[in-house]
Design an enzyme around this catalytic site. Sequence first.
Site, short mmCIF file in Angstrom:
data_model
loop_
_atom_site.label_atom_id
_atom_site.label_comp_id
_atom_site.label_asym_id
_atom_site.label_seq_id
_atom_site.Cartn_x
_atom_site.Cartn_y
_atom_site.Cartn_z
N ALA A 1 28.16 -48.37 7.77
CA ALA A 1 28.67 -49.72 7.99
C ALA A 1 30.03 -49.60 8.68
O ALA A 1 30.69 -48.56 8.58
CB ALA A 1 28.81 -50.45 6.67
N GLY B 1 25.42 -46.52 5.53
CA GLY B 1 24.42 -47.50 5.97
C GLY B 1 23.43 -46.92 6.98
O GLY B 1 22.29 -47.39 7.06
N GLU C 1 20.87 -45.26 4.94
CA GLU C 1 20.10 -46.32 4.26
C GLU C 1 19.15 -47.01 5.24
O GLU C 1 18.02 -47.35 4.87
CB GLU C 1 21.07 -47.34 3.64
CG GLU C 1 21.86 -46.71 2.51
CD GLU C 1 22.96 -47.62 2.00
OE1 GLU C 1 23.89 -47.93 2.77
OE2 GLU C 1 22.90 -48.04 0.83
N GLU D 1 30.04 -43.07 0.91
CA GLU D 1 30.78 -44.27 0.50
C GLU D 1 31.83 -43.98 -0.58
O GLU D 1 32.88 -44.62 -0.63
CB GLU D 1 29.81 -45.35 -0.03
CG GLU D 1 28.96 -46.02 1.04
CD GLU D 1 27.64 -45.32 1.29
OE1 GLU D 1 27.46 -44.15 0.87
OE2 GLU D 1 26.77 -45.94 1.92
N1 CO8 Z 1 32.95 -47.53 10.98
C1 CO8 Z 1 33.76 -47.82 12.02
N2 CO8 Z 1 34.07 -46.93 12.99
C2 CO8 Z 1 33.54 -45.71 12.90
C3 CO8 Z 1 32.68 -45.34 11.86
C4 CO8 Z 1 32.38 -46.32 10.86
N3 CO8 Z 1 31.54 -46.08 9.83
N4 CO8 Z 1 32.32 -44.05 12.01
C5 CO8 Z 1 32.91 -43.64 13.15
N5 CO8 Z 1 33.65 -44.63 13.69
C6 CO8 Z 1 34.47 -44.59 14.90
C7 CO8 Z 1 35.77 -43.84 14.66
O1 CO8 Z 1 36.74 -44.68 14.06
C8 CO8 Z 1 36.13 -43.43 16.07
O2 CO8 Z 1 36.68 -44.55 16.73
P1 CO8 Z 1 38.05 -44.37 17.59
O3 CO8 Z 1 37.68 -43.43 18.69
O4 CO8 Z 1 38.32 -45.77 18.06
O5 CO8 Z 1 39.05 -43.82 16.66
C9 CO8 Z 1 34.77 -43.17 16.73
O6 CO8 Z 1 33.80 -43.86 15.90
C10 CO8 Z 1 34.40 -41.71 16.74
O7 CO8 Z 1 34.50 -41.21 15.42
P2 CO8 Z 1 35.37 -39.89 15.04
O8 CO8 Z 1 36.51 -39.74 15.98
O9 CO8 Z 1 35.71 -39.98 13.59
O10 CO8 Z 1 34.27 -38.77 15.33
P3 CO8 Z 1 34.16 -37.34 14.62
O11 CO8 Z 1 33.13 -36.61 15.42
O12 CO8 Z 1 35.51 -36.72 14.44
O13 CO8 Z 1 33.58 -37.65 13.15
C11 CO8 Z 1 32.14 -38.70 11.54
C12 CO8 Z 1 32.32 -38.21 13.00
C13 CO8 Z 1 32.14 -37.50 10.59
C14 CO8 Z 1 30.80 -39.41 11.46
C15 CO8 Z 1 33.29 -39.64 11.18
O14 CO8 Z 1 33.41 -40.63 12.19
C16 CO8 Z 1 33.11 -40.37 9.88
O15 CO8 Z 1 33.32 -39.78 8.82
N6 CO8 Z 1 32.72 -41.68 9.92
C17 CO8 Z 1 32.58 -42.50 8.76
C18 CO8 Z 1 31.34 -42.16 8.00
C19 CO8 Z 1 31.25 -43.01 6.75
O16 CO8 Z 1 32.07 -42.93 5.85
N7 CO8 Z 1 30.21 -43.84 6.66
C20 CO8 Z 1 29.99 -44.70 5.54
C21 CO8 Z 1 30.52 -46.04 5.83
S1 CO8 Z 1 30.46 -47.08 4.40
C22 CO8 Z 1 28.91 -47.66 4.39
O17 CO8 Z 1 28.10 -47.34 5.19
C23 CO8 Z 1 28.64 -48.63 3.31
C24 CO8 Z 1 27.17 -48.88 3.20
C25 CO8 Z 1 26.98 -50.23 2.68
C26 CO8 Z 1 25.86 -50.91 3.32
C27 CO8 Z 1 25.74 -50.64 4.79
C28 CO8 Z 1 25.01 -51.68 5.51
C29 CO8 Z 1 24.67 -51.33 6.90
#
Ligand code: CO8
Length: 258
Positions: free
Chosen positions: A66, A109, A112, A132
């Site tokens: 998400a 998400g 999921e 999460e």
């Molecule tokens: N939300 C918003 N932006 C994101 C997300 C995210 N989940 N994941 C990545 N991005 C963005 C980053 O902020 C970055 O943007 P910017 O260049 O503007 O800074 C861009 O995507 C590229 O990401 P990274 O620079 O971080 O890329 P890396 O290769 O270094 O890392 C990762 C990749 C490991 C995937 C890292 O981006 C990461 O850890 N992302 C978050 C993963 C996460 O925690 N996901 C869970 C989110 S919570 C959730 O899903 C709740 C579920 C509830 C229901 C969902 C319904 C759909």
Amino acid sequence: MSDYENILVEVTGRVALITLNRPKALNALNEALMNEVIRAAESFDRDPAVGVIVITGSERAFAAGADIREMASQSYQDVYLADWFAAWDRFAAVRKPIIAAVAGYALGGGCELAMLCDIVFAADTASFGQPEINLGVIPGIGGSQRLTRAIGKAKAMDLILTGRSIGAAEAESWGVVARVIPADRLLAETLAVAKTISEKSLPVLIAAKEAVNRAFESSLAEGVRFERRSFHAAFALDDQKEGMAAFLEKRQPAFQHR
Ligand code: CO8
């Protein structure tokens, strides 16, 4: 012209392909993207020209969860009143088969969403996780339930409490994923399987999906009774006559209700 901004849609034969397309945010599921995926899936479910739906992302990410930027400042009141993520029940109610073709990150998400699909094919580059816990929340579109049903309590607790990810091979051996495919062949092979499925009888596909899903919602005895009645009901279809006649005549079946 497509009226979607965060996904691409394409129909080839009887297979509809939905491609998540927010590359700047690794396909993070913001509200707009989620609504478009659900709307597209519902519209293909209604479209008689479509038999199977495939969902994919990019090489780097199926979906990284998400959208954290969008969620960060929300209050309990906001998310409770808007009943966040309840719309995914509509996606779960889609009757036609949905296949996820997952490459790269399928986190939160994203994991999921893959598990909401009926079959998951993973590229050898795929990783799955429910991170999460690291954000101070828990899975929100069924992860704690579907993952536990897919891989059992011990492994689900391991993933959900630590937030760690697993690779494609582990996901396959644990039962999250049906097949692991080399990344450069993932989409082509998934679409080929989707085409094979789309050539079956549509009402029978729907009955089969419904019967398998019953296993998650009922006791064994109830599920078996439900399956038996659905089996009986198949004999009301021309496609049952055609399928069995084709076998006896040593030819391919030509199902009407595709
Ligand atoms: N939300 C918003 N932006 C994101 C997300 C995210 N989940 N994941 C990545 N991005 C963005 C980053 O902020 C970055 O943007 P910017 O260049 O503007 O800074 C861009 O995507 C590229 O990401 P990274 O620079 O971080 O890329 P890396 O290769 O270094 O890392 C990762 C990749 C490991 C995937 C890292 O981006 C990461 O850890 N992302 C978050 C993963 C996460 O925690 N996901 C869970 C989110 S919570 C959730 O899903 C709740 C579920 C509830 C229901 C969902 C319904 C759909």
